[in-house]
Design a protein around this motif. Structure first.
Motif, PDB file in Angstrom:
ATOM      1  N   PRO A  63      19.450   0.538  -2.043  1.00  0.00           N
ATOM      2  CA  PRO A  63      19.590   1.432  -0.894  1.00  0.00           C
ATOM      3  C   PRO A  63      18.512   1.138   0.149  1.00  0.00           C
ATOM      4  CG  PRO A  63      19.755   2.666  -2.929  1.00  0.00           C
ATOM      5  CD  PRO A  63      19.304   1.290  -3.291  1.00  0.00           C
ATOM      6  N   THR A  64      18.814   1.448   1.402  1.00  0.00           N
ATOM      7  CA  THR A  64      17.848   1.164   2.469  1.00  0.00           C
ATOM      8  C   THR A  64      17.049   2.401   2.843  1.00  0.00           C
ATOM      9  OG1 THR A  64      19.585   1.594   4.081  1.00  0.00           O
ATOM     10  CG2 THR A  64      19.212  -0.707   3.446  1.00  0.00           C
ATOM     11  N   LYS A  65      17.473   3.545   2.287  1.00  0.00           N
ATOM     12  CA  LYS A  65      16.768   4.790   2.605  1.00  0.00           C
ATOM     13  C   LYS A  65      16.409   5.538   1.333  1.00  0.00           C
ATOM     14  CE  LYS A  65      19.081   5.875   6.989  1.00  0.00           C
ATOM     15  NZ  LYS A  65      17.962   5.964   7.916  1.00  0.00           N
ATOM     16  N   ALA A  66      15.381   6.353   1.441  1.00  0.00           N
ATOM     17  CA  ALA A  66      14.978   7.164   0.294  1.00  0.00           C
ATOM     18  C   ALA A  66      14.416   8.482   0.787  1.00  0.00           C
ATOM     19  CB  ALA A  66      13.926   6.422  -0.525  1.00  0.00           C
ATOM     20  N   ILE A  67      14.334   9.411  -0.142  1.00  0.00           N
ATOM     21  CA  ILE A  67      13.682  10.692   0.147  1.00  0.00           C
ATOM     22  C   ILE A  67      12.397  10.683  -0.688  1.00  0.00           C
ATOM     23  CG2 ILE A  67      15.138  11.806  -1.598  1.00  0.00           C
ATOM     24  CD1 ILE A  67      15.099  14.319   0.059  1.00  0.00           C
ATOM     25  N   THR A  68      11.299  11.023  -0.070  1.00  0.00           N
ATOM     26  CA  THR A  68      10.016  10.917  -0.783  1.00  0.00           C
ATOM     27  C   THR A  68       9.081  12.076  -0.464  1.00  0.00           C
ATOM     28  OG1 THR A  68       8.072   9.498  -1.168  1.00  0.00           O
ATOM     29  CG2 THR A  68       8.976   9.471   1.054  1.00  0.00           C
ATOM     30  N   MET A  69       8.284  12.481  -1.436  1.00  0.00           N
ATOM     31  CA  MET A  69       7.164  13.373  -1.122  1.00  0.00           C
ATOM     32  C   MET A  69       6.400  12.691  -0.009  1.00  0.00           C
ATOM     33  SD  MET A  69       5.182  14.518  -4.566  1.00  0.00           S
ATOM     34  CE  MET A  69       5.981  15.082  -6.048  1.00  0.00           C
ATOM     35  N   GLY A  70       5.873  13.472   0.919  1.00  0.00           N
ATOM     36  CA  GLY A  70       5.078  12.878   1.992  1.00  0.00           C
ATOM     37  C   GLY A  70       3.645  12.632   1.532  1.00  0.00           C
ATOM     38  N   ILE A  71       2.877  12.059   2.435  1.00  0.00           N
ATOM     39  CA  ILE A  71       1.471  11.806   2.105  1.00  0.00           C
ATOM     40  C   ILE A  71       0.740  13.140   1.946  1.00  0.00           C
ATOM     41  CG2 ILE A  71      -0.669  10.711   2.888  1.00  0.00           C
ATOM     42  CD1 ILE A  71       1.107   8.487   2.874  1.00  0.00           C
ATOM     43  N   ALA A  72       1.054  14.098   2.817  1.00  0.00           N
ATOM     44  CA  ALA A  72       0.387  15.405   2.708  1.00  0.00           C
ATOM     45  C   ALA A  72       0.787  16.076   1.398  1.00  0.00           C
ATOM     46  CB  ALA A  72       0.745  16.282   3.903  1.00  0.00           C
ATOM     47  N   THR A  73       2.042  15.903   1.001  1.00  0.00           N
ATOM     48  CA  THR A  73       2.500  16.478  -0.272  1.00  0.00           C
ATOM     49  C   THR A  73       1.663  15.902  -1.415  1.00  0.00           C
ATOM     50  OG1 THR A  73       4.709  16.088   0.677  1.00  0.00           O
ATOM     51  CG2 THR A  73       4.610  17.088  -1.529  1.00  0.00           C
ATOM     52  N   ILE A  74       1.525  14.603  -1.423  1.00  0.00           N
ATOM     53  CA  ILE A  74       0.784  13.925  -2.501  1.00  0.00           C
ATOM     54  C   ILE A  74      -0.678  14.373  -2.493  1.00  0.00           C
ATOM     55  CG2 ILE A  74      -0.065  11.672  -3.299  1.00  0.00           C
ATOM     56  CD1 ILE A  74       2.639  10.503  -2.253  1.00  0.00           C
ATOM     57  N   MET A  75      -1.235  14.493  -1.293  1.00  0.00           N
ATOM     58  CA  MET A  75      -2.652  14.857  -1.188  1.00  0.00           C
ATOM     59  C   MET A  75      -2.924  16.294  -1.634  1.00  0.00           C
ATOM     60  SD  MET A  75      -4.615  12.366  -0.319  1.00  0.00           S
ATOM     61  CE  MET A  75      -6.080  12.955   0.568  1.00  0.00           C
ATOM     62  N   GLY A 101       0.796  -1.227   0.000  1.00  0.00           N
ATOM     63  CA  GLY A 101       0.000   0.000   0.000  1.00  0.00           C
ATOM     64  C   GLY A 101       0.824   1.269   0.000  1.00  0.00           C
ATOM     65  N   HIS A 102       2.160   1.139  -0.171  1.00  0.00           N
ATOM     66  CA  HIS A 102       2.927   2.383  -0.148  1.00  0.00           C
ATOM     67  C   HIS A 102       2.678   3.210  -1.397  1.00  0.00           C
ATOM     68  CE1 HIS A 102       6.579   0.173  -2.023  1.00  0.00           C
ATOM     69  NE2 HIS A 102       6.339   1.170  -2.867  1.00  0.00           N
ATOM     70  N   ILE A 103       2.728   4.505  -1.218  1.00  0.00           N
ATOM     71  CA  ILE A 103       2.658   5.435  -2.352  1.00  0.00           C
ATOM     72  C   ILE A 103       3.881   6.341  -2.242  1.00  0.00           C
ATOM     73  CG2 ILE A 103       0.197   5.391  -2.908  1.00  0.00           C
ATOM     74  CD1 ILE A 103      -0.255   7.758  -1.066  1.00  0.00           C
ATOM     75  N   GLY A 104       4.512   6.616  -3.387  1.00  0.00           N
ATOM     76  CA  GLY A 104       5.851   7.192  -3.317  1.00  0.00           C
ATOM     77  C   GLY A 104       6.673   6.152  -2.569  1.00  0.00           C
ATOM     78  N   PHE A 105       7.408   6.598  -1.564  1.00  0.00           N
ATOM     79  CA  PHE A 105       8.071   5.622  -0.691  1.00  0.00           C
ATOM     80  C   PHE A 105       7.511   5.730   0.723  1.00  0.00           C
ATOM     81  CE2 PHE A 105      12.039   4.705  -3.354  1.00  0.00           C
ATOM     82  CZ  PHE A 105      11.731   3.361  -3.471  1.00  0.00           C
ATOM     83  N   ASN A 106       6.266   6.145   0.825  1.00  0.00           N
ATOM     84  CA  ASN A 106       5.624   6.256   2.135  1.00  0.00           C
ATOM     85  C   ASN A 106       5.135   4.879   2.570  1.00  0.00           C
ATOM     86  OD1 ASN A 106       5.488   9.302   2.671  1.00  0.00           O
ATOM     87  ND2 ASN A 106       4.734   9.103   0.567  1.00  0.00           N
ATOM     88  N   GLU A 107       5.922   4.285   3.448  1.00  0.00           N
ATOM     89  CA  GLU A 107       5.625   2.925   3.896  1.00  0.00           C
ATOM     90  C   GLU A 107       4.508   2.938   4.939  1.00  0.00           C
ATOM     91  OE1 GLU A 107       6.799   0.549   2.351  1.00  0.00           O
ATOM     92  OE2 GLU A 107       8.907   0.788   1.812  1.00  0.00           O
ATOM     93  N   PRO A 108       3.890   1.755   5.192  1.00  0.00           N
ATOM     94  CA  PRO A 108       2.850   1.679   6.219  1.00  0.00           C
ATOM     95  C   PRO A 108       3.339   2.306   7.530  1.00  0.00           C
ATOM     96  CG  PRO A 108       2.945  -0.369   5.014  1.00  0.00           C
ATOM     97  CD  PRO A 108       4.080   0.476   4.500  1.00  0.00           C
ATOM     98  N   GLY A 109       2.473   3.088   8.138  1.00  0.00           N
ATOM     99  CA  GLY A 109       2.825   3.738   9.404  1.00  0.00           C
ATOM    100  C   GLY A 109       3.219   5.195   9.225  1.00  0.00           C
ATOM    101  N   THR A 110       3.459   5.611   7.983  1.00  0.00           N
ATOM    102  CA  THR A 110       3.822   7.008   7.729  1.00  0.00           C
ATOM    103  C   THR A 110       2.639   7.912   8.069  1.00  0.00           C
ATOM    104  OG1 THR A 110       5.163   6.285   5.856  1.00  0.00           O
ATOM    105  CG2 THR A 110       4.637   8.633   5.959  1.00  0.00           C
ATOM    106  N   SER A 111       2.948   9.036   8.711  1.00  0.00           N
ATOM    107  CA  SER A 111       1.887   9.974   9.084  1.00  0.00           C
ATOM    108  C   SER A 111       1.216  10.565   7.847  1.00  0.00           C
ATOM    109  CB  SER A 111       2.480  11.097   9.927  1.00  0.00           C
ATOM    110  OG  SER A 111       1.560  12.168   9.991  1.00  0.00           O
ATOM    111  N   PHE A 112      -0.092  10.669   7.909  1.00  0.00           N
ATOM    112  CA  PHE A 112      -0.830  11.308   6.823  1.00  0.00           C
ATOM    113  C   PHE A 112      -0.480  12.796   6.714  1.00  0.00           C
ATOM    114  CE2 PHE A 112      -4.617   8.101   6.916  1.00  0.00           C
ATOM    115  CZ  PHE A 112      -3.924   7.269   6.055  1.00  0.00           C
ATOM    116  N   GLU A 113       0.143  13.344   7.776  1.00  0.00           N
ATOM    117  CA  GLU A 113       0.512  14.767   7.783  1.00  0.00           C
ATOM    118  C   GLU A 113       1.889  14.996   7.188  1.00  0.00           C
ATOM    119  OE1 GLU A 113      -1.817  16.790   8.953  1.00  0.00           O
ATOM    120  OE2 GLU A 113      -2.995  15.012   9.453  1.00  0.00           O
ATOM    121  N   SER A 114       2.565  13.938   6.767  1.00  0.00           N
ATOM    122  CA  SER A 114       3.978  14.071   6.376  1.00  0.00           C
ATOM    123  C   SER A 114       4.181  14.874   5.105  1.00  0.00           C
ATOM    124  CB  SER A 114       4.595  12.670   6.203  1.00  0.00           C
ATOM    125  OG  SER A 114       3.815  11.921   5.303  1.00  0.00           O
ATOM    126  N   ASN A 115       5.216  15.729   5.140  1.00  0.00           N
ATOM    127  CA  ASN A 115       5.704  16.411   3.949  1.00  0.00           C
ATOM    128  C   ASN A 115       6.902  15.611   3.423  1.00  0.00           C
ATOM    129  OD1 ASN A 115       3.832  18.530   3.934  1.00  0.00           O
ATOM    130  ND2 ASN A 115       4.960  19.581   5.548  1.00  0.00           N
TER     131      ASN A 115
END
Ligand SMILES: N[C@@H]1[C@@H](O)[C@H](O)[C@@H](COP(=O)(O)O)O[C@@H]1O
Length: 245
Positions: A176-188, A137-151
């Motif tokens: 790589p084990t890390k990434a930089i991603t638009m947050g959920i709030a960014t996407i929304m 269910g991830h979108i971008g690289f926002n994995e489960p548990g990511t805050s809906f408020e995230s930038n």
């Protein structure tokens, strides 16, 4: 969410490309949000064919990609910058200076997150965001548990995501084990979202998205709260789904 069901990956790609081409033709200065992964590759191919055959122009288009691996520079064939250049930008008349992707090698990654978030806002936001969905269910690289408020932020990739993406690398250790991603709030904040879903491996995610509740443990579920989402999904992805309930 509006769901358009199509036969297979090719038809999904065709429909998605037609959708994007129409927007670009009607709004030549559109800000497109773009995704990587296997799902949109067929769509990008058709955008290129259409550009070559019919001359749809991207000269005034600006693009913002969802994410980038931390530690990979744009010259690295596994970086998303390289991917986008190869799969799309190199073959269009787009001005590369107007194609934005977070930098995975910025000296200060936190500053890079802020910069990217502000950059999108300064350009007036994303008009149409293309999205894929991870099996979890991830979108971008926002994995489960990511805050809906995230930038835009830094994420630790879930082991399942590393495994799923290992197919693009020589071996799993190189992912790589890390990434930089638009947050959920960014996407929304995008004015419109086009979600592409193909294949049996996404069937479970599609069921959770369609029937499940809105929860941070399934990031894509937030899309139910967005006013303008179109999903183009193929038969394998929607199998067993009660669409007209
Ligand atoms: N960060 C990307 C996402 O943007 C993509 O939508 C998703 C699905 O990938 P695929 O289309 O290859 O199934 O996973 C990747 O990890």
């Amino acid at each position: 969410m509006k769901l358009i069901e199509v036969k297979d990956y090719n038809e999904m790609s065709q429909k998605a490309a037609e959708y994007i081409i129409e927007k670009v033709r009607n709004h030549p200065r559109i800000n497109l949000g773009l995704a990587t992964g296997g799902t949109p590759v067929g769509t990008y191919k058709i955008l290129i064919e259409d550009h070559q055959k019919n001359g749809t122009s991207y000269q005034e288009v600006t693009t913002f990609n969802l994410d980038e691996y931390i530690g990979l520079s744009g010259n690295n064939p596994n970086s998303y910058r390289y991917f986008m250049n190869e799969k799309l930008f190199n073959h269009l008349d787009i001005n590369k200076n107007n194609t934005f992707i977070p930098s995975g090698v910025a000296e200060d990654i936190q500053t890079e997150c802020l910069r990217y978030e502000q950059l999108i806002a300064q350009h007036g936001g994303v008009d149409l965001q293309i999205l894929g969905i991870g099996q979890n269910g991830h979108i971008g690289f926002n994995e489960p548990g990511t805050s809906f408020e995230s930038n835009t932020h830094v994420v630790d990739l879930a082991p399942s995501t590393i495994k799923a993406n290992a197919r693009f690398f020589d071996n799993e250790e190189e992912v790589p084990t890390k990434a930089i991603t638009m947050g959920i709030a960014t996407i929304m904040k995008s004015k419109e979202i086009l979600l592409l879903v193909s294949g049996e491996s996404k069937n479970d995610a599609m069921h959770k998205l369609w029937n499940g509740e809105v929860t941070e443990s399934f990031p894509a579920s937030i899309l139910k709260n967005h006013p303008y989402v179109t999903i183009i999904a193929d038969q394998a992805a929607v199998a067993g789904l009660k669409i007209h309930s």
